[in-house]
Motif scaffolding. Sequence first.
Motif, PDB file in Angstrom:
ATOM      1  N   ARG A   7      33.530  39.063  34.179  1.00 36.23           N
ATOM      2  CA  ARG A   7      34.290  37.912  33.687  1.00 36.23           C
ATOM      3  C   ARG A   7      34.702  36.931  34.787  1.00 36.23           C
ATOM      4  NH1 ARG A   7      36.430  38.996  28.239  1.00 36.23           N
ATOM      5  NH2 ARG A   7      38.224  37.685  28.663  1.00 36.23           N
ATOM      6  N   ASN A   8      35.029  37.410  35.984  1.00 30.77           N
ATOM      7  CA  ASN A   8      35.522  36.477  37.013  1.00 30.77           C
ATOM      8  C   ASN A   8      34.408  35.760  37.777  1.00 30.77           C
ATOM      9  OD1 ASN A   8      34.687  38.533  38.672  1.00 30.77           O
ATOM     10  ND2 ASN A   8      36.712  39.032  39.460  1.00 30.77           N
ATOM     11  N   THR A   9      33.156  36.221  37.650  1.00 21.36           N
ATOM     12  CA  THR A   9      32.038  35.564  38.347  1.00 21.36           C
ATOM     13  C   THR A   9      30.952  35.071  37.388  1.00 21.36           C
ATOM     14  OG1 THR A   9      30.770  37.605  38.607  1.00 21.36           O
ATOM     15  CG2 THR A   9      32.351  37.047  40.379  1.00 21.36           C
ATOM     16  N   GLN A  10      30.996  35.531  36.133  1.00 13.20           N
ATOM     17  CA  GLN A  10      29.975  35.245  35.115  1.00 13.20           C
ATOM     18  C   GLN A  10      28.611  35.846  35.471  1.00 13.20           C
ATOM     19  OE1 GLN A  10      30.717  33.980  32.001  1.00 13.20           O
ATOM     20  NE2 GLN A  10      32.719  34.405  32.908  1.00 13.20           N
ATOM     21  N   GLU A 122      39.064  47.395  41.219  1.00 16.71           N
ATOM     22  CA  GLU A 122      39.733  46.211  41.784  1.00 16.71           C
ATOM     23  C   GLU A 122      38.737  45.120  42.164  1.00 16.71           C
ATOM     24  OE1 GLU A 122      42.994  45.452  41.935  1.00 16.71           O
ATOM     25  OE2 GLU A 122      43.244  47.286  40.766  1.00 16.71           O
ATOM     26  N   GLU A 123      37.596  45.504  42.698  1.00 16.84           N
ATOM     27  CA  GLU A 123      36.591  44.533  43.131  1.00 16.84           C
ATOM     28  C   GLU A 123      35.967  43.803  41.938  1.00 16.84           C
ATOM     29  OE1 GLU A 123      32.112  44.719  44.981  1.00 16.84           O
ATOM     30  OE2 GLU A 123      33.529  46.261  45.599  1.00 16.84           O
ATOM     31  N   THR A 124      35.768  44.510  40.830  1.00 17.39           N
ATOM     32  CA  THR A 124      35.057  43.961  39.676  1.00 17.39           C
ATOM     33  C   THR A 124      35.970  43.197  38.728  1.00 17.39           C
ATOM     34  OG1 THR A 124      33.528  45.831  39.795  1.00 17.39           O
ATOM     35  CG2 THR A 124      33.562  44.584  37.734  1.00 17.39           C
ATOM     36  N   GLY A 125      37.146  43.713  38.471  1.00 19.04           N
ATOM     37  CA  GLY A 125      38.017  43.118  37.462  1.00 19.04           C
ATOM     38  C   GLY A 125      37.479  43.403  36.064  1.00 19.04           C
ATOM     39  N   TYR A 126      37.846  42.583  35.107  1.00 19.54           N
ATOM     40  CA  TYR A 126      37.403  42.794  33.728  1.00 19.54           C
ATOM     41  C   TYR A 126      35.937  42.413  33.567  1.00 19.54           C
ATOM     42  CZ  TYR A 126      42.084  43.777  32.030  1.00 19.54           C
ATOM     43  OH  TYR A 126      43.305  44.360  31.794  1.00 19.54           O
ATOM     44  N   PHE A 127      35.258  43.158  32.701  1.00 17.17           N
ATOM     45  CA  PHE A 127      33.865  42.843  32.381  1.00 17.17           C
ATOM     46  C   PHE A 127      33.623  43.089  30.902  1.00 17.17           C
ATOM     47  CE2 PHE A 127      34.020  47.238  33.843  1.00 17.17           C
ATOM     48  CZ  PHE A 127      33.258  47.936  32.916  1.00 17.17           C
ATOM     49  N   ASN A 128      32.659  42.351  30.355  1.00 17.82           N
ATOM     50  CA  ASN A 128      32.253  42.499  28.962  1.00 17.82           C
ATOM     51  C   ASN A 128      31.012  43.367  28.903  1.00 17.82           C
ATOM     52  OD1 ASN A 128      34.174  40.535  28.551  1.00 17.82           O
ATOM     53  ND2 ASN A 128      32.744  38.954  27.918  1.00 17.82           N
ATOM     54  N   VAL A 129      30.972  44.288  27.945  1.00 14.74           N
ATOM     55  CA  VAL A 129      29.750  45.036  27.657  1.00 14.74           C
ATOM     56  C   VAL A 129      29.315  44.584  26.267  1.00 14.74           C
ATOM     57  CG1 VAL A 129      28.647  47.292  27.449  1.00 14.74           C
ATOM     58  CG2 VAL A 129      30.580  46.994  29.008  1.00 14.74           C
ATOM     59  N   GLU A 130      28.242  43.813  26.221  1.00 21.36           N
ATOM     60  CA  GLU A 130      27.713  43.293  24.971  1.00 21.36           C
ATOM     61  C   GLU A 130      26.767  44.347  24.391  1.00 21.36           C
ATOM     62  OE1 GLU A 130      25.896  39.581  26.056  1.00 21.36           O
ATOM     63  OE2 GLU A 130      27.837  38.675  26.572  1.00 21.36           O
ATOM     64  N   LEU A 131      27.127  44.855  23.220  1.00 21.42           N
ATOM     65  CA  LEU A 131      26.407  45.975  22.617  1.00 21.42           C
ATOM     66  C   LEU A 131      25.634  45.538  21.386  1.00 21.42           C
ATOM     67  CD1 LEU A 131      29.442  48.392  22.790  1.00 21.42           C
ATOM     68  CD2 LEU A 131      27.437  48.481  24.278  1.00 21.42           C
ATOM     69  N   PHE A 177      45.025  39.748  33.028  1.00 20.34           N
ATOM     70  CA  PHE A 177      44.000  39.597  32.002  1.00 20.34           C
ATOM     71  C   PHE A 177      44.053  38.203  31.393  1.00 20.34           C
ATOM     72  CE2 PHE A 177      42.758  39.644  27.522  1.00 20.34           C
ATOM     73  CZ  PHE A 177      41.425  39.963  27.692  1.00 20.34           C
ATOM     74  N   GLN A 178      42.879  37.590  31.278  1.00 23.47           N
ATOM     75  CA  GLN A 178      42.763  36.291  30.632  1.00 23.47           C
ATOM     76  C   GLN A 178      41.693  36.387  29.569  1.00 23.47           C
ATOM     77  OE1 GLN A 178      41.935  33.333  33.587  1.00 23.47           O
ATOM     78  NE2 GLN A 178      43.765  33.789  34.758  1.00 23.47           N
TER      79      GLN A 178
END
Length: 180
Positions: A7-10, A122-131, A177-178
Motif C-alpha cells: 500500500r505505501n509504495t504501490q 515494519e518495513e512493509t506496512g499494510y498490503f493488499n492480497v487480491e484473491l 492505517f489509511q
Amino acid sequence: MAEIVIRNTQERIKGEENVLAFLDKQGVLYEHWDAGKLDASLQEKFVLSDEEKQQILNTFDSEIRDLAGRRGYKTWDIIALSDATPNLEELLKKFESVHTHTEDEVRAITAGRGIFVIKGDEETGYFNVELEAGDVISVPETIPHFFTLMDNRQIVAVRLFIETEGWIAHPYEDPTFQKA
C-alpha cells in the motif's frame, strides 16, 4: 492466482512463487486449490441455497479436510456475499475495520474476488492480497487485518475455524492505517 499490492509504495507482486515467498515472509499461509473442479453452475453464483453450499463443501471436501488436519480446524462453512446479500453494507462495515482474532482467519475462495488488507512487518506496512477463485489464505491470529470485496462485490468462500463459535473479531486501533 493472488496478487499483492504494497500500500505505501504501490508495488505489485505477481506470480505464484513470488506471492508464496512474500506471504511466507509475513507469516501468512497461502495455497491454491483447483477452482475448476466446482460445477460450472456454481462458479458464478453468489446467492446460494443450503444444498448448493453443501455441494461446494462436498466438492472441496478432501482439500478442506487436509487443511483442517494440518492446522487444527474443527468446523467450516460457506459465506456468500453480493449486492443481493441482506444488510451487505452493515456486514462490510464490520469486516472493513482493522482487527485481530483469537485464531487464524481462513478463507478458501470458490467464486468471485476479494481483498485481505494485512499489516505486514515494519518495513512493509499494510498490503493488499487480491484473491480469486482457488486462492486459500490463512491470516494468523495476532496479525491485524481486514477483508473487503473488490469492485464486482461478489464472493463465495469456505471459512474454517478452530473455535466452534466461528468468527470473533477484536478491534485493533492503528493510527498509521489509511484506507485506500
